[in-house]
Enzyme design. Structure first.
Site, PDB file in Angstrom:
ATOM      1  N   GLY A  32       0.825  -1.072  -0.140  1.00 13.47           N
ATOM      2  CA  GLY A  32       0.065  -0.021   0.014  1.00 13.47           C
ATOM      3  C   GLY A  32       0.861   1.175  -0.091  1.00 13.47           C
ATOM      4  N   GLY A  34      -0.189   4.365  -0.377  1.00 13.77           N
ATOM      5  CA  GLY A  34      -0.993   5.564  -0.191  1.00 13.77           C
ATOM      6  C   GLY A  34      -0.357   6.448   0.884  1.00 13.77           C
ATOM      7  CG  ASN A  35      -2.866   9.653   2.337  1.00 12.10           C
ATOM      8  OD1 ASN A  35      -2.303  10.686   1.706  1.00 12.10           O
ATOM      9  ND2 ASN A  35      -4.297   9.177   2.459  1.00 12.10           N
ATOM     10  CB  VAL A  36      -0.846   4.727   6.038  1.00  9.53           C
ATOM     11  CG1 VAL A  36      -0.183   4.031   7.199  1.00  9.53           C
ATOM     12  CG2 VAL A  36      -2.313   5.512   6.599  1.00  9.53           C
ATOM     13  N   GLY A  37       1.204   4.039   3.602  1.00 10.31           N
ATOM     14  CA  GLY A  37       2.240   3.466   3.212  1.00 10.31           C
ATOM     15  C   GLY A  37       3.434   4.028   2.966  1.00 10.31           C
ATOM     16  CG  ASP A  57      -0.290   0.731  -4.370  1.00  9.05           C
ATOM     17  OD1 ASP A  57      -0.685   1.552  -3.351  1.00  9.05           O
ATOM     18  OD2 ASP A  57      -1.314   0.602  -5.056  1.00  9.05           O
ATOM     19  NE  ARG A 112      -9.584   4.669  13.407  1.00 10.45           N
ATOM     20  CZ  ARG A 112      -9.939   5.298  14.655  1.00 10.45           C
ATOM     21  NH1 ARG A 112     -10.869   5.514  15.145  1.00 10.45           N
ATOM     22  NH2 ARG A 112      -9.082   6.412  14.518  1.00 10.45           N
ATOM     23  CG  ASN A 119      -9.925  -1.496   4.050  1.00  8.83           C
ATOM     24  OD1 ASN A 119      -9.897  -1.488   2.693  1.00  8.83           O
ATOM     25  ND2 ASN A 119     -10.098  -0.753   4.732  1.00  8.83           N
ATOM     26  CG  ASP A 172      -5.716   4.680  19.519  1.00  6.63           C
ATOM     27  OD1 ASP A 172      -6.916   5.158  19.023  1.00  6.63           O
ATOM     28  OD2 ASP A 172      -5.131   3.694  18.636  1.00  6.63           O
ATOM     29  NE  ARG A 175      -4.017  10.178  16.883  1.00  7.55           N
ATOM     30  CZ  ARG A 175      -4.555   9.619  15.901  1.00  7.55           C
ATOM     31  NH1 ARG A 175      -5.504   8.503  15.997  1.00  7.55           N
ATOM     32  NH2 ARG A 175      -4.344   9.978  14.670  1.00  7.55           N
ATOM     33  CG  HIS A 199      -7.123   1.931  15.955  1.00  5.56           C
ATOM     34  ND1 HIS A 199      -6.735   2.994  16.470  1.00  5.56           N
ATOM     35  CD2 HIS A 199      -7.009   2.303  14.432  1.00  5.56           C
ATOM     36  CE1 HIS A 199      -6.297   4.125  15.540  1.00  5.56           C
ATOM     37  NE2 HIS A 199      -6.606   3.444  14.437  1.00  5.56           N
TER      38      HIS A 199
HETATM   39  P1  NAD Z   1      -4.863   5.516   0.788  1.00  6.37           P
HETATM   40  O1  NAD Z   1      -6.216   5.201  -0.163  1.00  6.37           O
HETATM   41  O2  NAD Z   1      -3.990   6.731   0.561  1.00  6.37           O
HETATM   42  O3  NAD Z   1      -4.000   4.421   0.430  1.00  6.37           O
HETATM   43  C1  NAD Z   1      -4.366   3.185  -0.092  1.00  6.37           C
HETATM   44  C2  NAD Z   1      -3.245   2.420  -0.971  1.00  6.37           C
HETATM   45  O4  NAD Z   1      -3.813   1.027  -1.043  1.00  6.37           O
HETATM   46  C3  NAD Z   1      -3.555   3.014  -2.412  1.00  6.37           C
HETATM   47  O5  NAD Z   1      -2.247   3.274  -2.865  1.00  6.37           O
HETATM   48  C4  NAD Z   1      -4.276   1.880  -3.067  1.00  6.37           C
HETATM   49  O6  NAD Z   1      -3.883   1.763  -4.623  1.00  6.37           O
HETATM   50  C5  NAD Z   1      -3.511   0.713  -2.416  1.00  6.37           C
HETATM   51  N1  NAD Z   1      -4.318  -0.677  -2.509  1.00  6.37           N
HETATM   52  C6  NAD Z   1      -5.633  -0.769  -2.694  1.00  6.37           C
HETATM   53  N2  NAD Z   1      -5.724  -2.002  -3.063  1.00  6.37           N
HETATM   54  C7  NAD Z   1      -4.619  -2.661  -3.142  1.00  6.37           C
HETATM   55  C8  NAD Z   1      -4.473  -3.969  -3.223  1.00  6.37           C
HETATM   56  N3  NAD Z   1      -5.318  -4.955  -3.549  1.00  6.37           N
HETATM   57  N4  NAD Z   1      -3.040  -4.371  -3.148  1.00  6.37           N
HETATM   58  C9  NAD Z   1      -2.131  -3.352  -3.010  1.00  6.37           C
HETATM   59  N5  NAD Z   1      -2.539  -2.295  -2.630  1.00  6.37           N
HETATM   60  C10 NAD Z   1      -3.693  -1.678  -2.686  1.00  6.37           C
HETATM   61  O7  NAD Z   1      -5.327   5.063   2.129  1.00  6.37           O
HETATM   62  P2  NAD Z   1      -4.337   5.577   3.412  1.00  6.37           P
HETATM   63  O8  NAD Z   1      -4.815   6.884   3.839  1.00  6.37           O
HETATM   64  O9  NAD Z   1      -2.881   5.120   3.110  1.00  6.37           O
HETATM   65  O10 NAD Z   1      -5.205   4.576   4.483  1.00  6.37           O
HETATM   66  C11 NAD Z   1      -4.646   3.056   4.075  1.00  6.37           C
HETATM   67  C12 NAD Z   1      -5.512   2.260   5.393  1.00  6.37           C
HETATM   68  O11 NAD Z   1      -4.814   2.748   6.578  1.00  6.37           O
HETATM   69  C13 NAD Z   1      -6.888   2.778   5.629  1.00  6.37           C
HETATM   70  O12 NAD Z   1      -7.666   1.506   5.761  1.00  6.37           O
HETATM   71  C14 NAD Z   1      -6.824   3.591   6.722  1.00  6.37           C
HETATM   72  O13 NAD Z   1      -8.189   3.571   7.495  1.00  6.37           O
HETATM   73  C15 NAD Z   1      -5.732   2.819   7.603  1.00  6.37           C
HETATM   74  N6  NAD Z   1      -5.049   3.731   8.804  1.00  6.37           N
HETATM   75  C16 NAD Z   1      -4.750   3.000   9.574  1.00  6.37           C
HETATM   76  C17 NAD Z   1      -4.303   3.716  10.935  1.00  6.37           C
HETATM   77  C18 NAD Z   1      -4.179   2.910  12.164  1.00  6.37           C
HETATM   78  O14 NAD Z   1      -4.090   3.709  13.253  1.00  6.37           O
HETATM   79  N7  NAD Z   1      -4.310   1.653  12.005  1.00  6.37           N
HETATM   80  C19 NAD Z   1      -4.286   5.135  10.834  1.00  6.37           C
HETATM   81  C20 NAD Z   1      -4.344   5.800   9.604  1.00  6.37           C
HETATM   82  C21 NAD Z   1      -4.984   4.935   8.454  1.00  6.37           C
END
Ligand code: NAD
Length: 340
Positions: A32, A34-37, A57, A112, A119, A172, A175, A199
């Site tokens: 992944g 995205g933002n978190v990855g 990804d 969530r 998911n 958390d 925080r 969480h």
């Molecule tokens: P995002 O949409 O920015 O990124 C998600 C990424 O996942 C995208 O780049 C997408 O292409 C990729 N993806 C989707 N399906 C896929 C697959 N089958 N194989 C590989 N990659 C795939 O989302 P984000 O903001 O990065 O958030 C990601 C997750 O993390 C969300 O579920 C969010 O709620 C969670 N999150 C968890 C916490 C925590 O404390 N655990 C904190 C923040 C966000």
């Protein structure tokens, strides 16, 4: 000190050894981008934990872009040298930790648990690949709802429970420490307080176990000549619980603090720290069996294990049980999606 301990040329390849483990090049995978990855891969690189970071990804171009951008920061970073690249599941074979951040995130107003079915479907494509290509890795789950996704990853991977960790309430807890540090005017790291359970909206602050300077909060306040303000503490717990909603309302996602939380968990695994962290893992809690939530667990290279049952006040135990039941209900709602 930089990450570079030794290099050697094998078939033209340069092997870089982590500063934490000079004998074995450490690889960490982030699924992944995205933002978190992306933030997590960047944070891991800055920490100098790994010789290699592979980003995977479904949108390979996005993974490539993030890897290129992070790579350009390597020469400017204290970590010294880390190879960061976009890859595929075959690259997982020697990953010490696989961090899964793939999935949809919360939109303003969504909980969530609202994300669970979308998911879960994504996890059914990812987790079997990870289990196949990296059967001995430690799986670290960040996707929300993280407790349900951790349970699902445990089921779909077939890994033992101690090798499937969720980021749980590590974030958390940070925080909450931030809130209490500001309230009592001490460094948040000097506040011993944590969050347990989901969480999410049913998370629990066990105030009976919170302490500063080895003293429970009422005694600390008495010793510091401060009023013990239960309402202010409840408000701090509420701000902890709703922090993600407030951040998402303003910037659309949360990423930096979760990246730091994931990095601290990866560090505990890679360095085999035996640190006590509130990661999420499958077990029996507050009389609810076969569920997944966070209580402090010892984290090391083998994964996470709880080492002592929390002794809570009756109202805290009841709140933890309610949290466990709420997660259990969400897990059961997955029905056939849980089948391997
Ligand atoms: P995002 O949409 O920015 O990124 C998600 C990424 O996942 C995208 O780049 C997408 O292409 C990729 N993806 C989707 N399906 C896929 C697959 N089958 N194989 C590989 N990659 C795939 O989302 P984000 O903001 O990065 O958030 C990601 C997750 O993390 C969300 O579920 C969010 O709620 C969670 N999150 C968890 C916490 C925590 O404390 N655990 C904190 C923040 C966000």
């Amino acid at each position: 000190m930089g990450a570079l301990f030794a290099t050697e040329g094998i078939n033209g390849q340069v092997i870089v050894y982590s500063r934490y483990c000079p004998f074995k090049p450490i690889k960490i995978a982030v699924i992944g981008a995205g933002n978190v990855g992306a933030s997590t891969a960047y944070s891991l690189m800055l920490d100098g934990l790994a010789a290699e970071i592979v980003i995977i990804d479904v949108n390979h171009a996005k993974a490539e872009g993030e890897a290129m951008d992070i790579t350009h920061a390597v020469p400017l970073s204290p970590s010294g040298q880390t190879r960061v690249y976009a890859g595929g599941y075959r690259d997982l074979y020697d990953a010490a930790v696989v961090v899964v951040t793939a999935g949809v995130n919360q939109k303003p107003g969504q909980t969530r648990l609202d994300l669970v079915h979308a998911n879960a479907a994504i996890y059914r494509t990812i987790i079997p690949e990870v289990a196949h290509h990296a059967p001995r890795t430690v799986l670290l789950i960040a996707t929300n709802p993280v407790d349900v996704c951790t349970y699902l990853a445990y089921k779909l991977s077939g890994f033992p429970a101690h090798r499937v960790l969720g980021s749980g309430t590590v974030l958390d807890s940070a925080r909450l420490q931030t809130e209490l540090g500001a309230m009592f005017d001490v460094n948040p790291a000097s506040v011993h307080a944590f969050v347990v359970g989901e969480h999410g909206d049913s998370e629990v602050v066990p105030w009976s176990l919170a302490s500063i300077q080895g003293m429970r909060l009422p005694e600390f306040c008495r010793g510091a000549d401060l009023p013990y303000d239960a309402d202010a503490l409840r408000a701090a717990a509420a701000r902890t619980r709703t922090a993600a909603y407030e951040i998402i309302k303003r910037k659309g996602a949360t990423d930096f603090a979760i990246a730091a939380a994931l990095t601290s968990i990866v560090r505990a695994v890679v360095r085999s720290e035996d640190s006590l962290l509130t990661v999420s893992r499958v077990g029996s809690y507050a009389g609810v069996d076969d569920v997944c939530l966070s209580v402090p667990a010892r984290v090391n290279s083998k994964g996470a294990r709880t080492i002592s049952t929390l002794v809570l006040e009756p109202d805290e135990e009841e709140a933890l049980r309610n949290s466990a039941l709420r997660i259990k209900e969400a897990i059961e709602s997955l029905g056939d999606l849980l089948q391997t």
